[in-house]
Design a protein around this motif. Sequence first.
Motif, PDB file in Angstrom:
ATOM      1  N   ILE A 132      -7.761  16.099  55.408  1.00  0.00           N
ATOM      2  CA  ILE A 132      -9.038  15.664  55.958  1.00  0.00           C
ATOM      3  C   ILE A 132      -8.960  15.571  57.476  1.00  0.00           C
ATOM      4  CG2 ILE A 132      -9.640  14.310  53.890  1.00  0.00           C
ATOM      5  CD1 ILE A 132      -8.993  11.801  55.816  1.00  0.00           C
ATOM      6  N   ASP A 133     -10.110  15.547  58.106  1.00  0.00           N
ATOM      7  CA  ASP A 133     -10.218  15.161  59.512  1.00  0.00           C
ATOM      8  C   ASP A 133      -9.922  13.661  59.571  1.00  0.00           C
ATOM      9  OD1 ASP A 133     -11.368  14.051  61.933  1.00  0.00           O
ATOM     10  OD2 ASP A 133     -12.486  15.911  62.193  1.00  0.00           O
ATOM     11  N   PRO A 134      -8.911  13.242  60.321  1.00  0.00           N
ATOM     12  CA  PRO A 134      -8.536  11.822  60.283  1.00  0.00           C
ATOM     13  C   PRO A 134      -9.592  10.896  60.867  1.00  0.00           C
ATOM     14  CG  PRO A 134      -7.304  12.972  61.993  1.00  0.00           C
ATOM     15  CD  PRO A 134      -8.034  14.019  61.215  1.00  0.00           C
ATOM     16  N   VAL A 135     -10.424  11.414  61.747  1.00  0.00           N
ATOM     17  CA  VAL A 135     -11.411  10.569  62.430  1.00  0.00           C
ATOM     18  C   VAL A 135     -12.719  10.485  61.652  1.00  0.00           C
ATOM     19  CG1 VAL A 135     -12.767  10.276  64.543  1.00  0.00           C
ATOM     20  CG2 VAL A 135     -10.379  11.021  64.682  1.00  0.00           C
ATOM     21  N   THR A 136     -13.190  11.624  61.131  1.00  0.00           N
ATOM     22  CA  THR A 136     -14.468  11.631  60.418  1.00  0.00           C
ATOM     23  C   THR A 136     -14.312  11.525  58.907  1.00  0.00           C
ATOM     24  OG1 THR A 136     -14.574  14.039  60.121  1.00  0.00           O
ATOM     25  CG2 THR A 136     -15.382  13.136  62.227  1.00  0.00           C
ATOM     26  N   LEU A 190       3.160   4.233  65.913  1.00  0.00           N
ATOM     27  CA  LEU A 190       2.235   4.441  64.801  1.00  0.00           C
ATOM     28  C   LEU A 190       0.962   3.630  64.975  1.00  0.00           C
ATOM     29  CD1 LEU A 190       1.534   5.429  61.900  1.00  0.00           C
ATOM     30  CD2 LEU A 190       2.857   3.476  61.056  1.00  0.00           C
ATOM     31  N   MET A 191       1.095   2.377  65.396  1.00  0.00           N
ATOM     32  CA  MET A 191      -0.065   1.504  65.521  1.00  0.00           C
ATOM     33  C   MET A 191      -0.769   1.667  66.855  1.00  0.00           C
ATOM     34  SD  MET A 191      -0.024   0.220  62.576  1.00  0.00           S
ATOM     35  CE  MET A 191      -1.398  -0.904  62.824  1.00  0.00           C
ATOM     36  N   GLY A 192      -0.269   2.565  67.698  1.00  0.00           N
ATOM     37  CA  GLY A 192      -0.858   2.786  69.007  1.00  0.00           C
ATOM     38  C   GLY A 192      -1.984   3.818  68.999  1.00  0.00           C
ATOM     39  N   PRO A 193      -2.510   4.174  70.179  1.00  0.00           N
ATOM     40  CA  PRO A 193      -3.705   5.025  70.279  1.00  0.00           C
ATOM     41  C   PRO A 193      -3.503   6.461  69.808  1.00  0.00           C
ATOM     42  CG  PRO A 193      -2.753   4.624  72.451  1.00  0.00           C
ATOM     43  CD  PRO A 193      -2.049   3.710  71.499  1.00  0.00           C
ATOM     44  N   GLY A 194      -2.270   6.941  69.743  1.00  0.00           N
ATOM     45  CA  GLY A 194      -2.042   8.309  69.316  1.00  0.00           C
ATOM     46  C   GLY A 194      -2.183   8.524  67.826  1.00  0.00           C
ATOM     47  N   PHE A 195      -2.061   7.426  67.060  1.00  0.00           N
ATOM     48  CA  PHE A 195      -2.090   7.570  65.604  1.00  0.00           C
ATOM     49  C   PHE A 195      -3.096   6.612  64.965  1.00  0.00           C
ATOM     50  CE2 PHE A 195       1.798   9.679  66.854  1.00  0.00           C
ATOM     51  CZ  PHE A 195       1.767  10.816  66.065  1.00  0.00           C
ATOM     52  N   PRO A 237      -3.130  10.818  61.297  1.00  0.00           N
ATOM     53  CA  PRO A 237      -3.185  12.206  61.774  1.00  0.00           C
ATOM     54  C   PRO A 237      -1.803  12.837  61.798  1.00  0.00           C
ATOM     55  CG  PRO A 237      -3.459  10.681  63.599  1.00  0.00           C
ATOM     56  CD  PRO A 237      -3.480   9.851  62.348  1.00  0.00           C
ATOM     57  N   SER A 238      -1.769  14.157  61.659  1.00  0.00           N
ATOM     58  CA  SER A 238      -0.487  14.855  61.675  1.00  0.00           C
ATOM     59  C   SER A 238       0.027  15.123  63.083  1.00  0.00           C
ATOM     60  CB  SER A 238      -0.597  16.181  60.902  1.00  0.00           C
ATOM     61  OG  SER A 238      -1.679  16.957  61.376  1.00  0.00           O
ATOM     62  N   TYR A 239      -0.791  14.812  64.090  1.00  0.00           N
ATOM     63  CA  TYR A 239      -0.430  15.081  65.481  1.00  0.00           C
ATOM     64  C   TYR A 239      -1.135  14.040  66.335  1.00  0.00           C
ATOM     65  CZ  TYR A 239       0.349  18.162  69.632  1.00  0.00           C
ATOM     66  OH  TYR A 239       0.737  18.704  70.837  1.00  0.00           O
ATOM     67  N   ILE A 260       3.516  13.620  63.049  1.00  0.00           N
ATOM     68  CA  ILE A 260       3.741  12.762  61.889  1.00  0.00           C
ATOM     69  C   ILE A 260       5.184  12.829  61.408  1.00  0.00           C
ATOM     70  CG2 ILE A 260       2.996  14.568  60.279  1.00  0.00           C
ATOM     71  CD1 ILE A 260       2.414  10.782  59.880  1.00  0.00           C
ATOM     72  N   SER A 261       5.855  13.947  61.625  1.00  0.00           N
ATOM     73  CA  SER A 261       7.246  14.080  61.190  1.00  0.00           C
ATOM     74  C   SER A 261       8.119  12.993  61.786  1.00  0.00           C
ATOM     75  CB  SER A 261       7.794  15.456  61.565  1.00  0.00           C
ATOM     76  OG  SER A 261       9.110  15.617  61.102  1.00  0.00           O
ATOM     77  N   GLY A 262       7.817  12.591  63.015  1.00  0.00           N
ATOM     78  CA  GLY A 262       8.629  11.595  63.697  1.00  0.00           C
ATOM     79  C   GLY A 262       8.383  10.173  63.270  1.00  0.00           C
ATOM     80  N   ILE A 263       7.372   9.970  62.417  1.00  0.00           N
ATOM     81  CA  ILE A 263       7.056   8.634  61.910  1.00  0.00           C
ATOM     82  C   ILE A 263       7.617   8.438  60.500  1.00  0.00           C
ATOM     83  CG2 ILE A 263       5.096   7.216  61.147  1.00  0.00           C
ATOM     84  CD1 ILE A 263       3.601   8.337  63.610  1.00  0.00           C
ATOM     85  N   ILE A 264       7.811   9.528  59.783  1.00  0.00           N
ATOM     86  CA  ILE A 264       8.266   9.450  58.395  1.00  0.00           C
ATOM     87  C   ILE A 264       9.615   8.743  58.224  1.00  0.00           C
ATOM     88  CG2 ILE A 264       8.839  10.829  56.348  1.00  0.00           C
ATOM     89  CD1 ILE A 264       5.811  10.597  57.151  1.00  0.00           C
ATOM     90  N   PRO A 265      10.537   8.745  59.199  1.00  0.00           N
ATOM     91  CA  PRO A 265      11.779   7.989  59.003  1.00  0.00           C
ATOM     92  C   PRO A 265      11.589   6.506  58.707  1.00  0.00           C
ATOM     93  CG  PRO A 265      12.110   9.606  60.732  1.00  0.00           C
ATOM     94  CD  PRO A 265      10.636   9.641  60.392  1.00  0.00           C
TER      95      PRO A 265
END
Length: 435
Positions: free
Chosen positions: A402-406, A327-332, A341-343, A306-311
């Motif tokens: 929180i758990d980002p998925v649930t 950000l809008m891709g499958p990793g986030f 998610p933070s990772y 997540i640190s790399g998205i905050i800019p």
Amino acid sequence: MTSPVSADLAAAAVAVLNKNWAGSHTLPATGLYPHQWSWDSGFIALGLRHIDADRAQQELESLLNGQWEDGRLPQIIYDVTRDDDYSPGASFWKSTDHPDAPIVPTTGLIQPPNHAWAAWEVHRINPDASTRNGFLNRVYPNLVAWHEYLGTRRDRGGRGLASVVHPWESGMDNSPLWDEALARVPDTPKHEIRRPDLQHADAAERPSAKEYGRFFWLAEQYRDHGCDDLLGEDSFVLEDPAFNALWARSELALADIARSIGKDPMPHEARAQLLTEALETLFDSELGLYTARDVNIGALVRKATISGIIPLILPQLRQAESVLGTLMGPGFLGDGPYMVPSYDLRAEDFEPAQYWRGPAWFNMTWLVIFGLRVQGAHEQEAQRLAANLQQLALEHGFPEYIDPVTGAPHGTRNFSWTAALSLDLLRAEQAPGTD
């Protein structure tokens, strides 16, 4: 008209902020975090500004009372009556023995510089209260000194970016960004490690004993060389994108403050631009986001966090389009998690309940919402995230993360910045001219 849910959220958030008020500042949470934390107070002030302008100002000014002579704003200002309730405490740092330290006990470490940004927002929402109290004129010199500290003592890589010398300074204690650098650090500190945090949170949700061993070893190293940033003896030195993005955003705010009180805004605008440009040296084209640079070995850390998205909170960010795609891709956000998610969700070592190794944090999602709006992109997604943030905050008693998925809550409850930032989003939606 205010909906019943909005009214419930507002009342509950205000109750948390009142419960955690310690007379001059707000505790992050009364059990787990019994002192004043630096960037927490910045986020908390953003919520307090909607309910009590004087208290929001006091939140930030109480933090400035802990400023060192060299300009640093410490990570923690300690309540010595609670020294046994958090480790390491004031007795570990012995800051009052340091010639540059204030009379109140603090850590020697710092946290991300969101304070000038918070101060400007506190002023902006109620300029009459700010002007009546002389708020901006009082805080401006302290905030300038804080930013000068970052520029003169923390540019350890020589490229204009501030370095963190301990994971705690990033605010993201056990982020995967730090794994490789921490692996080179001993986990055998001299100090006895107490874990009062485990009385308030499940051990599975907190950093491990081995991680804490390394955290304490690094803290001892920094303390024992007098918290001197210019010696160059630190074993852990990293340039963190979120830390530097918040610095750049706060420089823009300092420019607004300077303009408001008749000072020259140009130096702050220039530094914000230089920081934004310097952040490009942290961009990883394969990951599609910004990442940390390990100054001691001169290499980027290839972890998507997540640190790399905050800019995205910065205007004129050169790689904004690429970061938005990531950000809008499958990793986030691609598969529609409740919050950011933070990772990277696809990482083999992603852990949905383990502190900064996967869970979604309310302050990070708030920053992403802000960033989407700065970039003028994905407003529907920003609205979805804002709605989820508010709903989950109220439903689960303002959890730490929180758990980002649930959406399952983790960490402590009645967490102050969760209450403050959910209230801030709610009030922004209710402001005149909004839907």
